[in-house]
Design a protein around this motif. Sequence first.
Motif, mmCIF file in Angstrom:
data_model
loop_
_atom_site.group_PDB
_atom_site.id
_atom_site.type_symbol
_atom_site.label_atom_id
_atom_site.label_comp_id
_atom_site.label_asym_id
_atom_site.label_seq_id
_atom_site.Cartn_x
_atom_site.Cartn_y
_atom_site.Cartn_z
ATOM 1 N N GLN A 28 55.859 20.750 -60.563
ATOM 2 C CA GLN A 28 55.569 19.363 -60.916
ATOM 3 C C GLN A 28 56.852 18.547 -61.048
ATOM 4 O OE1 GLN A 28 53.627 18.628 -64.719
ATOM 5 N NE2 GLN A 28 52.353 17.067 -63.740
ATOM 6 N N GLY A 29 57.897 19.134 -61.604
ATOM 7 C CA GLY A 29 59.183 18.453 -61.717
ATOM 8 C C GLY A 29 59.777 18.127 -60.352
ATOM 9 N N LYS A 30 59.671 19.055 -59.408
ATOM 10 C CA LYS A 30 60.185 18.815 -58.051
ATOM 11 C C LYS A 30 59.366 17.745 -57.338
ATOM 12 C CE LYS A 30 62.370 23.244 -57.628
ATOM 13 N NZ LYS A 30 62.178 24.629 -57.411
ATOM 14 N N GLU B 152 73.890 8.606 -62.090
ATOM 15 C CA GLU B 152 73.044 8.227 -60.966
ATOM 16 C C GLU B 152 71.622 8.780 -61.080
ATOM 17 O OE1 GLU B 152 73.627 8.185 -56.331
ATOM 18 O OE2 GLU B 152 75.555 7.959 -57.355
ATOM 19 N N GLU B 153 71.419 9.888 -61.801
ATOM 20 C CA GLU B 153 70.072 10.431 -61.970
ATOM 21 C C GLU B 153 69.935 11.008 -63.371
ATOM 22 O OE1 GLU B 153 66.848 12.808 -59.303
ATOM 23 O OE2 GLU B 153 68.927 13.430 -59.100
ATOM 24 N N GLY B 154 68.743 10.858 -63.951
ATOM 25 C CA GLY B 154 68.501 11.385 -65.284
ATOM 26 C C GLY B 154 67.093 11.936 -65.411
ATOM 27 N N LYS B 155 66.958 12.927 -66.278
ATOM 28 C CA LYS B 155 65.649 13.559 -66.506
ATOM 29 C C LYS B 155 65.472 13.811 -67.986
ATOM 30 C CE LYS B 155 65.965 16.131 -62.238
ATOM 31 N NZ LYS B 155 66.138 17.429 -61.643
ATOM 32 N N SER B 156 64.230 13.788 -68.423
ATOM 33 C CA SER B 156 63.918 14.175 -69.793
ATOM 34 C C SER B 156 62.432 14.486 -69.880
ATOM 35 C CB SER B 156 64.300 13.079 -70.796
ATOM 36 O OG SER B 156 63.430 11.986 -70.696
ATOM 37 N N LEU C 29 56.883 13.980 -68.491
ATOM 38 C CA LEU C 29 58.126 14.230 -67.764
ATOM 39 C C LEU C 29 58.638 12.908 -67.212
ATOM 40 C CD1 LEU C 29 56.963 17.307 -65.663
ATOM 41 C CD2 LEU C 29 58.331 17.343 -67.747
ATOM 42 N N TYR C 30 59.935 12.677 -67.343
ATOM 43 C CA TYR C 30 60.559 11.455 -66.862
ATOM 44 C C TYR C 30 61.680 11.814 -65.900
ATOM 45 C CZ TYR C 30 58.322 9.269 -70.891
ATOM 46 O OH TYR C 30 57.414 8.825 -71.810
ATOM 47 N N CYS C 31 61.788 11.043 -64.829
ATOM 48 C CA CYS C 31 62.874 11.197 -63.877
ATOM 49 C C CYS C 31 63.308 9.783 -63.505
ATOM 50 C CB CYS C 31 62.388 11.967 -62.657
ATOM 51 S SG CYS C 31 63.699 12.446 -61.535
ATOM 52 N N ALA C 32 64.609 9.496 -63.599
ATOM 53 C CA ALA C 32 65.119 8.154 -63.346
ATOM 54 C C ALA C 32 66.291 8.219 -62.372
ATOM 55 C CB ALA C 32 65.558 7.508 -64.653
ATOM 56 N N ARG C 33 66.432 7.154 -61.572
ATOM 57 C CA ARG C 33 67.550 7.079 -60.632
ATOM 58 C C ARG C 33 68.096 5.657 -60.591
ATOM 59 N NH1 ARG C 33 66.139 9.683 -55.317
ATOM 60 N NH2 ARG C 33 66.153 11.492 -56.653
ATOM 61 N N ARG C 34 69.415 5.570 -60.588
ATOM 62 C CA ARG C 34 70.071 4.265 -60.506
ATOM 63 C C ARG C 34 69.986 3.749 -59.076
ATOM 64 N NH1 ARG C 34 75.512 5.138 -62.164
ATOM 65 N NH2 ARG C 34 76.070 5.300 -59.992
ATOM 66 N N LEU C 35 69.628 2.478 -58.937
ATOM 67 C CA LEU C 35 69.532 1.844 -57.635
ATOM 68 C C LEU C 35 70.885 1.229 -57.258
ATOM 69 C CD1 LEU C 35 66.085 0.054 -58.079
ATOM 70 C CD2 LEU C 35 66.533 2.326 -57.169
ATOM 71 N N LYS C 36 70.994 0.767 -56.032
ATOM 72 C CA LYS C 36 72.254 0.195 -55.540
ATOM 73 C C LYS C 36 72.679 -1.032 -56.332
ATOM 74 C CE LYS C 36 71.532 1.863 -50.866
ATOM 75 N NZ LYS C 36 71.111 1.519 -49.516
ATOM 76 N N ASP C 37 71.710 -1.791 -56.858
ATOM 77 C CA ASP C 37 72.041 -3.008 -57.608
ATOM 78 C C ASP C 37 72.375 -2.737 -59.075
ATOM 79 O OD1 ASP C 37 69.580 -2.424 -58.701
ATOM 80 O OD2 ASP C 37 68.657 -4.351 -58.195
ATOM 81 N N VAL D 230 55.128 11.236 -65.486
ATOM 82 C CA VAL D 230 53.807 11.831 -65.325
ATOM 83 C C VAL D 230 53.515 12.656 -66.568
ATOM 84 C CG1 VAL D 230 54.613 13.911 -64.122
ATOM 85 C CG2 VAL D 230 52.297 13.093 -63.718
ATOM 86 N N SER D 231 52.278 12.643 -66.993
ATOM 87 C CA SER D 231 51.872 13.438 -68.157
ATOM 88 C C SER D 231 51.276 14.750 -67.692
ATOM 89 C CB SER D 231 50.830 12.683 -68.981
ATOM 90 O OG SER D 231 51.399 11.540 -69.540
#
Length: 156
Positions: free
Chosen positions: A36-38, A105-109, A121-129, A137-138
Amino acid sequence: MTKKIFQSIMAVAGAVLIASLVIIVGCLYRYFSDVQGKQLEDELSLAVVAVEKDGRGYLEELQSREYRLTWVAENGEVLYDTQSHGEGMENHGDREEIQEALRNEEGKSARYSTTLLEKTLYCARRLKDGSVLRISVSSVTIWVLGLGMVQPILIV
């Protein structure tokens, strides 16, 4: 005497059955959590490309009940959220995955809700701006999975 032997054999068989089920459920839970994380990372990669090309338009057209996308400015202000109005939401600058994405540039928690017995589960990514796109997702916790298996275990 045979009654005592039978009871001992049943007790050992029951203990082995329960131990086996606990080990199997634990292994399967870990495996499916990793999968699920992938999948979450893959979904985020697709969304990042779409948001960088089309911005808010993509998010407004997106209709997903399983995944939640949140677009956050560098200062933590929520620019858009697919499940609620971003304008009224609290600042997300202190969220672990947002801070990590801004730095690396990328973060997870992952956060647990003890009242709902679910894990988000949270996954975040920094955009170009410089802004950050976060997907979440729960999923059920191992306790809910175990409770759901009580009836089949008792039948077995």
